[in-house]
Design a protein around this motif. Structure first.
Motif, mmCIF file in Angstrom:
data_model
loop_
_atom_site.group_PDB
_atom_site.id
_atom_site.type_symbol
_atom_site.label_atom_id
_atom_site.label_comp_id
_atom_site.label_asym_id
_atom_site.label_seq_id
_atom_site.Cartn_x
_atom_site.Cartn_y
_atom_site.Cartn_z
ATOM 1 N N ILE A 22 0.829 -1.218 0.000
ATOM 2 C CA ILE A 22 0.000 0.000 0.000
ATOM 3 C C ILE A 22 0.859 1.262 0.000
ATOM 4 O O ILE A 22 0.352 2.363 0.190
ATOM 5 C CB ILE A 22 -1.019 0.016 1.153
ATOM 6 C CG1 ILE A 22 -0.332 0.014 2.524
ATOM 7 C CG2 ILE A 22 -2.010 -1.121 1.020
ATOM 8 C CD1 ILE A 22 -1.268 0.313 3.689
ATOM 9 N N CYS B 56 3.514 2.122 2.074
ATOM 10 C CA CYS B 56 4.111 2.636 3.310
ATOM 11 C C CYS B 56 5.625 2.496 3.226
ATOM 12 O O CYS B 56 6.118 1.402 2.959
ATOM 13 C CB CYS B 56 3.616 1.850 4.527
ATOM 14 S SG CYS B 56 1.936 2.182 5.008
ATOM 15 N N HIS C 207 -4.631 10.408 5.554
ATOM 16 C CA HIS C 207 -4.991 10.427 4.129
ATOM 17 C C HIS C 207 -4.713 9.092 3.434
ATOM 18 O O HIS C 207 -5.128 8.894 2.297
ATOM 19 C CB HIS C 207 -4.304 11.588 3.400
ATOM 20 C CG HIS C 207 -2.820 11.512 3.370
ATOM 21 N ND1 HIS C 207 -2.036 12.008 4.388
ATOM 22 C CD2 HIS C 207 -1.968 10.987 2.458
ATOM 23 C CE1 HIS C 207 -0.759 11.800 4.090
ATOM 24 N NE2 HIS C 207 -0.693 11.171 2.934
ATOM 25 N N ARG C 208 -4.056 8.143 4.113
ATOM 26 C CA ARG C 208 -3.808 6.809 3.549
ATOM 27 C C ARG C 208 -4.653 5.725 4.237
ATOM 28 O O ARG C 208 -4.586 4.555 3.877
ATOM 29 C CB ARG C 208 -2.326 6.435 3.693
ATOM 30 C CG ARG C 208 -1.337 7.365 3.032
ATOM 31 C CD ARG C 208 -1.455 7.421 1.509
ATOM 32 N NE ARG C 208 -1.426 6.138 0.860
ATOM 33 C CZ ARG C 208 -0.328 5.493 0.473
ATOM 34 N NH1 ARG C 208 0.847 6.007 0.674
ATOM 35 N NH2 ARG C 208 -0.434 4.327 -0.125
ATOM 36 N N ASP D 50 -6.929 3.783 1.926
ATOM 37 C CA ASP D 50 -6.138 2.890 1.066
ATOM 38 C C ASP D 50 -5.891 1.560 1.776
ATOM 39 O O ASP D 50 -6.008 0.492 1.176
ATOM 40 C CB ASP D 50 -4.793 3.513 0.700
ATOM 41 C CG ASP D 50 -4.921 4.778 -0.125
ATOM 42 O OD1 ASP D 50 -5.969 4.970 -0.782
ATOM 43 O OD2 ASP D 50 -3.970 5.574 -0.104
ATOM 44 N N ALA D 51 -5.527 1.636 3.052
ATOM 45 C CA ALA D 51 -5.259 0.421 3.828
ATOM 46 C C ALA D 51 -6.521 -0.422 3.969
ATOM 47 O O ALA D 51 -6.482 -1.654 3.825
ATOM 48 C CB ALA D 51 -4.695 0.785 5.198
ATOM 49 N N ARG E 106 -9.202 -0.400 1.954
ATOM 50 C CA ARG E 106 -9.529 -0.953 0.629
ATOM 51 C C ARG E 106 -8.654 -2.163 0.298
ATOM 52 O O ARG E 106 -9.096 -3.102 -0.359
ATOM 53 C CB ARG E 106 -9.366 0.106 -0.461
ATOM 54 C CG ARG E 106 -10.593 0.946 -0.694
ATOM 55 C CD ARG E 106 -10.499 1.770 -1.962
ATOM 56 N NE ARG E 106 -9.400 2.729 -1.944
ATOM 57 C CZ ARG E 106 -9.453 3.939 -1.407
ATOM 58 N NH1 ARG E 106 -10.568 4.345 -0.836
ATOM 59 N NH2 ARG E 106 -8.404 4.726 -1.444
ATOM 60 N N ALA E 107 -7.416 -2.146 0.767
ATOM 61 C CA ALA E 107 -6.489 -3.244 0.491
ATOM 62 C C ALA E 107 -6.732 -4.450 1.400
ATOM 63 O O ALA E 107 -6.122 -5.493 1.217
ATOM 64 C CB ALA E 107 -5.054 -2.761 0.642
#
Length: 89
Positions: free
Chosen positions: A36, A38, A53-54, A57-58, A60-61
């Motif tokens: 992702i 990092c 802001h991430r 993303d985490a 969704r992954a």
């Protein structure tokens, strides 16, 4: 493979942060974090710091949203908790 992330409620450096952990292994955690985006420098003892802001993303992954207490409980029960002041195993 299950990774866990708490809400971005931890302030630092002008941002809010989440913690990303595995309850299986650090290898699993490092692989997921890399997938992702990092950076390795975001790893701190037993978790990755993930800026707010991430966070999505985490999730969704595949990271599972949990509260901070639940995150620490899972990490401790897995034997992967490395509190400040305690050397890495």
């Amino acid at each position: 493979m299950t990774l866990y992330i708490d809400p971005p409620t931890w302030p630092g450096h002008g941002l809010m942060w989440s913690h990303l952990v595995s309850d299986v292994s650090f290898g699993e955690l490092h692989a997921f974090a890399a997938s992702i985006g990092c950076p390795p420098r975001a790893f701190e003892r037993d978790h990755y710091d993930v800026p707010s802001h991430r966070y999505a993303d985490a999730v969704r992954a595949g990271a599972v949203r949990v509260g901070s207490k639940e995150l620490v409980r899972r990490l401790t029960e897995a034997g992967l908790r490395r509190p400040k002041g305690r050397p890495a195993a």
